[in-house]
Structure formats: structure tokens, C-alpha cells
Design an enzyme around this catalytic site. Structure first.
Site, PDB file in Angstrom:
ATOM      1  N   GLY A 136      19.930  56.985  50.441  1.00  0.00           N
ATOM      2  CA  GLY A 136      20.790  55.869  50.043  1.00  0.00           C
ATOM      3  C   GLY A 136      21.952  56.229  49.150  1.00  0.00           C
ATOM      4  O   GLY A 136      22.309  55.456  48.261  1.00  0.00           O
ATOM      5  N   HIS A 190      22.764  58.929  35.799  1.00  0.00           N
ATOM      6  CA  HIS A 190      23.889  58.096  35.373  1.00  0.00           C
ATOM      7  C   HIS A 190      23.491  57.103  34.279  1.00  0.00           C
ATOM      8  O   HIS A 190      24.173  56.102  34.081  1.00  0.00           O
ATOM      9  CB  HIS A 190      24.498  57.362  36.577  1.00  0.00           C
ATOM     10  CG  HIS A 190      25.217  58.290  37.531  1.00  0.00           C
ATOM     11  ND1 HIS A 190      25.727  57.892  38.747  1.00  0.00           N
ATOM     12  CD2 HIS A 190      25.515  59.613  37.422  1.00  0.00           C
ATOM     13  CE1 HIS A 190      26.302  58.932  39.351  1.00  0.00           C
ATOM     14  NE2 HIS A 190      26.176  59.988  38.580  1.00  0.00           N
TER      15      HIS A 190
HETATM   16  P1  OAD Z   1      27.372  54.136  47.359  1.00  0.00           P
HETATM   17  O1  OAD Z   1      27.603  52.650  47.343  1.00  0.00           O
HETATM   18  O2  OAD Z   1      28.552  55.030  47.300  1.00  0.00           O
HETATM   19  O3  OAD Z   1      26.572  54.515  48.668  1.00  0.00           O
HETATM   20  C1  OAD Z   1      25.462  53.763  49.068  1.00  0.00           C
HETATM   21  C2  OAD Z   1      24.877  54.419  50.293  1.00  0.00           C
HETATM   22  O4  OAD Z   1      23.684  53.717  50.605  1.00  0.00           O
HETATM   23  C3  OAD Z   1      25.755  54.376  51.533  1.00  0.00           C
HETATM   24  O5  OAD Z   1      25.800  55.662  52.131  1.00  0.00           O
HETATM   25  C4  OAD Z   1      25.043  53.367  52.462  1.00  0.00           C
HETATM   26  O6  OAD Z   1      25.167  53.737  53.837  1.00  0.00           O
HETATM   27  C5  OAD Z   1      23.617  53.533  52.008  1.00  0.00           C
HETATM   28  N1  OAD Z   1      22.748  52.381  52.223  1.00  0.00           N
HETATM   29  C6  OAD Z   1      23.072  51.064  52.274  1.00  0.00           C
HETATM   30  N2  OAD Z   1      21.964  50.319  52.458  1.00  0.00           N
HETATM   31  C7  OAD Z   1      20.919  51.179  52.510  1.00  0.00           C
HETATM   32  C8  OAD Z   1      19.509  51.032  52.660  1.00  0.00           C
HETATM   33  N3  OAD Z   1      18.939  49.826  52.788  1.00  0.00           N
HETATM   34  N4  OAD Z   1      18.739  52.148  52.672  1.00  0.00           N
HETATM   35  C9  OAD Z   1      19.299  53.389  52.539  1.00  0.00           C
HETATM   36  N5  OAD Z   1      20.617  53.580  52.389  1.00  0.00           N
HETATM   37  C10 OAD Z   1      21.420  52.494  52.378  1.00  0.00           C
HETATM   38  O7  OAD Z   1      26.351  54.444  46.173  1.00  0.00           O
HETATM   39  P2  OAD Z   1      26.013  55.833  45.479  1.00  0.00           P
HETATM   40  O8  OAD Z   1      26.117  56.953  46.433  1.00  0.00           O
HETATM   41  O9  OAD Z   1      24.754  55.629  44.750  1.00  0.00           O
HETATM   42  O10 OAD Z   1      28.546  55.743  39.628  1.00  0.00           O
HETATM   43  O11 OAD Z   1      27.185  55.943  44.439  1.00  0.00           O
HETATM   44  C11 OAD Z   1      27.174  56.995  43.517  1.00  0.00           C
HETATM   45  C12 OAD Z   1      27.811  56.570  42.234  1.00  0.00           C
HETATM   46  O12 OAD Z   1      29.099  56.009  42.493  1.00  0.00           O
HETATM   47  C13 OAD Z   1      27.087  55.474  41.491  1.00  0.00           C
HETATM   48  O13 OAD Z   1      26.055  55.958  40.691  1.00  0.00           O
HETATM   49  C14 OAD Z   1      28.179  54.853  40.678  1.00  0.00           C
HETATM   50  C15 OAD Z   1      29.247  54.777  41.740  1.00  0.00           C
HETATM   51  O14 OAD Z   1      30.535  54.696  41.308  1.00  0.00           O
HETATM   52  C16 OAD Z   1      29.109  55.275  38.511  1.00  0.00           C
HETATM   53  O15 OAD Z   1      29.195  54.081  38.251  1.00  0.00           O
HETATM   54  C17 OAD Z   1      29.557  56.343  37.585  1.00  0.00           C
END
Ligand code: OAD
Length: 256
Positions: free
Chosen positions: A191, A122
């Protein structure tokens, strides 16, 4: 948080893996102090509307607002450090024959932790580019009018070199990740809520290719039912525990 128990089969599979592929999302940086997107209350998308901040249309409508939001995030990540989870992934890379880390994060923390085989699906908050021609611009000065800086070559606004909704991922980065998904024998998904495509398709492709699929996430996600193992703990705890279980002989138990 207590150290999670790592199943013997999982530790053995990681220690014996030929090619480990890792996909990370915002959760891996949560313990460094970088907010995630979709966590209720604390996630960025709980406070801000992505359609007003992370689309080409949003930038066209209100370039200052979008520029300022990314400037705030750039400042935020400049002042945080990689955590034990980032370091543990760099440690895994040093211990296996072949490795690739694909991240959806734009915070640069994997590189800071020493990860080398790394693709940023990204983009990166640290780079800006011309919004018209896409040329990466190394230096810029903020103008007095409060608007985003302009490209010296064509006069268009500069924008962060990140992927917005409705935009394509960088082709070479995605191709490397897709190739790794088909060839890896262990895939760690760390994560991420696994809701944003095409990144979210990578684990399913790895699974179809016969890889062992491991989810590291304190919470259940849409991917969980496909995972062979789930380590339900924060990445900063779970990943060092995985390293210690897979390579118990390692002198340095800190995961670094
Ligand atoms: P999300 O915010 O959608 O998901 C974060 C995940 O991390 C969730 O499943 C939480 O349960 C988990 N989580 C929280 N704390 C954690 C920890 N300490 N250790 C491990 N896991 C943990 O974020 P992404 O999946 O990265 O894109 O989101 C994907 C994309 O959506 C991003 O790159 C961004 C967003 O919109 C754009 O901006 C285009």
C-alpha cells in the site's frame, strides 16, 4: 473483491522465511477509512497542497491551519479500526522467526492490530512535541485564541510529532529499517506508491541484498518492475490470502 491467487513459490517463500521485513504506506489503512495521499480523486494531496500543510515553512506561516488539519486527521484515525490487512501482518509476525514492520503511516493502526516489532518512520499523529525543542508533550489544552497550544517550558507552539517534507526521519527508526532491509529474506511492500524517500529506497536495498520482493497493491507503482511477485488486490484481501496460502494448516483462517 475475489480472493487473489497466491503463487505456490510465494507461499512457500513466506512460510520458510527466516526474516520478513514489511514496509507499509497509506494503502494498508484505506479499507479502514483513512484516505491515502496520492490516489487521484480520494487522495489527500488531490485536495490539499502538501506545501501548505506538511512542511516547517507552512507551520511557520500559518500554525493554526496546520494544527487544525492534523487535529482533523487525529480525530479521523481515533474513530477507525484496524482492518484485515493490519491483522494479517500481526499474524505473519507471530509465525516467522524474525520480523520487522516499518510504516510510513502516522495513524497507529498497526499497533492497535497487535504488531510489536514496529517502527514508525514518519512519526505518529498521537504525539505532539515542542516546535522549538522537540520535547514530546504528553498533555496540552487548546487555548481560546484558536492558535496551537504552547509549550509550558519555552512558550513555542506545539506541533504534531510527524515528519514533514524537508525534515529528517527519526534516526533510530530509519536505522532499524535499513538494517532489516539488508538482512531480510522476504520483503513485503504494502500500500505505498513508493515515491517518498528514504522509505522508497528500502525495497531496492532489500532486493540488492537478495531478498524476495513482494508488492501488495491493487495498482502498479514505480516499484513494480523490481518486484518478484505482485499481489494486485487491496491489502485487506491480499494479506489474509497470503497468510492462508503460506500457513494452510493454521486453525484460524481469518488471518488474526
Ligand atoms: P500514497 O497515497 O502515495 O500511496 C498509496 C498507495 O496505496 C498507492 O500506490 C495505492 O495504489 C495503494 N492503495 C490504495 N488502496 C489500497 C488498498 N486497499 N490496499 C493496498 N494498497 C492500496 O501513500 P504513501 O506511499 O504511504 O508523507 O505515501 C508516502 C508518504 O507520502 C506519506 O507517509 C506522506 C505522504 O506525503 C508525509 O506526509 C511526509
Amino acid at each position: 473483491m475475489n480472493t487473489p491467487t497466491i503463487a505456490d513459490e510465494l507461499a512457500a517463500a513466506l512460510a520458510g522465511a527466516r526474516f520478513v521485513f514489511v514496509l507499509t504506506g497509506a494503502g494498508v489503512s484505506a479499507e479502514s477509512g483513512v484516505p491515502t495521499f496520492r490516489d487521484a480523486q480520494t487522495g489527500l494531496w488531490a485536495k490539499f497542497d502538501p506545501l501548505e500543510l506538511a512542511t516547517p515553512g507552512a507551520f511557520a506561516r500559518d500554525p493554526k491551519r496546520v494544527w487544525d488539519w492534523y487535529a482533523w486527521r487525529r480525530e479521523l484515525v481515533a474513530n477507525v479500526a484496524p482492518n484485515a490487512g493490519h491483522h494479517a501482518l500481526a499474524a505473519i509476525e507471530r509465525r516467522v522467526p524474525a520480523f520487522l514492520l516499518a510504516t510510513q503511516n502516522v495513524d497507529g493502526l498497526h499497533a492497535k492490530a497487535g504488531s510489536q516489532a514496529l517502527v514508525e518512520l514518519h512519526g505518529s499523529l498521537s504525539r505532539v512535541k515542542c516546535s522549538r525543542e522537540g520535547t514530546i508533550v504528553a498533555t496540552w489544552t487548546a487555548p481560546d485564541d484558536g492558535l496551537p497550544p504552547r509549550c509550558v517550558a519555552c512558550g513555542a507552539f506545539l506541533r504534531p510529532d510527524v515528519v514533514w517534507f524537508e525534515e529528517m526521519l527519526p534516526e533510530a527508526a530509519l536505522a532499524r529499517a535499513e538494517d532489516a532491509a539488508t538482512r531480510c529474506d522476504v520483503m513485503l511492500v504494502v500500500g505505498t506508491a513508493a515515491e517518498v524517500y528514504p522509505a522508497a529506497a528500502l525495497p531496492l536495498s532489500a532486493k540488492r541484498g537478495g531478498a524476495l520482493l513482494v508488492e501488495v497493491n491493487p495498482n502498479v507503482t514505480t516499484l513494480s518492475s523490481a518486484a518478484d511477485f505482485a499481489v494486485r488486490a487491496p491489502a485487506g484481501v491480499a494479506l489474509p490470502a497470503l497468510v492462508a496460502a503460506a500457513w494452510p494448516e493454521a486453525v484460524d483462517r481469518s488471518g488474526t
